[in-house]
Design a protein around this motif. Sequence first.
Motif, PDB file in Angstrom:
ATOM      1  N   SER A 170      -4.627  11.341   8.202  1.00 56.32           N
ATOM      2  CA  SER A 170      -5.433  11.721   7.826  1.00 56.32           C
ATOM      3  C   SER A 170      -6.440  10.565   7.391  1.00 56.32           C
ATOM      4  O   SER A 170      -5.618   9.434   7.323  1.00 56.32           O
ATOM      5  CB  SER A 170      -5.976  12.551   7.061  1.00 56.32           C
ATOM      6  OG  SER A 170      -5.843  12.892   5.920  1.00 56.32           O
ATOM      7  N   ASP A 171      -7.610   9.591   7.546  1.00 58.07           N
ATOM      8  CA  ASP A 171      -7.861   8.331   7.117  1.00 58.07           C
ATOM      9  C   ASP A 171      -7.640   7.653   5.398  1.00 58.07           C
ATOM     10  O   ASP A 171      -6.845   6.675   5.505  1.00 58.07           O
ATOM     11  CB  ASP A 171      -9.121   8.022   7.465  1.00 58.07           C
ATOM     12  CG  ASP A 171     -10.050   8.850   6.451  1.00 58.07           C
ATOM     13  OD1 ASP A 171     -10.135   9.527   6.052  1.00 58.07           O
ATOM     14  OD2 ASP A 171     -11.588   8.621   6.508  1.00 58.07           O
ATOM     15  N   ASP A 172      -7.371   9.127   4.821  1.00 57.23           N
ATOM     16  CA  ASP A 172      -7.165   8.402   3.476  1.00 57.23           C
ATOM     17  C   ASP A 172      -6.101   8.465   3.051  1.00 57.23           C
ATOM     18  O   ASP A 172      -5.507   7.578   1.753  1.00 57.23           O
ATOM     19  CB  ASP A 172      -7.702  10.133   2.597  1.00 57.23           C
ATOM     20  CG  ASP A 172      -7.092  11.101   2.642  1.00 57.23           C
ATOM     21  OD1 ASP A 172      -6.925  11.090   3.582  1.00 57.23           O
ATOM     22  OD2 ASP A 172      -6.855  11.715   2.021  1.00 57.23           O
ATOM     23  N   LYS A 173      -4.526   8.670   4.213  1.00 51.54           N
ATOM     24  CA  LYS A 173      -4.010   7.890   4.013  1.00 51.54           C
ATOM     25  C   LYS A 173      -3.353   7.136   4.519  1.00 51.54           C
ATOM     26  O   LYS A 173      -1.531   6.962   4.767  1.00 51.54           O
ATOM     27  CB  LYS A 173      -3.214   9.605   3.890  1.00 51.54           C
ATOM     28  CG  LYS A 173      -2.926  10.940   3.396  1.00 51.54           C
ATOM     29  CD  LYS A 173      -2.043  12.136   3.072  1.00 51.54           C
ATOM     30  CE  LYS A 173      -2.448  13.365   2.583  1.00 51.54           C
ATOM     31  NZ  LYS A 173      -2.339  14.299   2.922  1.00 51.54           N
ATOM     32  N   ALA A 174      -3.791   6.894   5.430  1.00 52.12           N
ATOM     33  CA  ALA A 174      -3.620   5.656   6.503  1.00 52.12           C
ATOM     34  C   ALA A 174      -2.824   4.726   5.819  1.00 52.12           C
ATOM     35  O   ALA A 174      -3.451   3.707   5.108  1.00 52.12           O
ATOM     36  CB  ALA A 174      -4.584   6.066   7.615  1.00 52.12           C
TER      37      ALA A 174
END
Length: 127
Positions: free
Chosen positions: A81-85
Amino acid sequence: MKIRNNGSRIFMTELMFSIFFFIIISAICLQCFAGSYAKSKSAKEITRAVNLATNEAEEYLLTDEYQSNTYYYDKDWKSVSDDKATYKLTTLVIEPEKKGQCQTMHVVVSTISDEEIYSLEVEKALK
């Protein structure tokens, strides 16, 4: 009384020069190793970015109704997901201005802070 010189001064001087020489050579080797490690990491990053962009371009060419999208990847290039990218792949499909022109897709692989790693532009003739 005479001071006898049994060669220990020469030996110590020679030993100090040898140690100094090995210290300098070790520093140079360490610097070369660090530089090659950084280049290797950069080359792996570019190779992975090229592979992802090429795969996305091939999917675009095979799909009639392709939609623009953004995909996120972690430091090991696994989809997250974008928060862990750490990295992202962004695609943008641009419709032709006139009939008979090609549809264009831009693919950009970048870090999450928008430092571009690789970009690709693909054109497709519409049916």
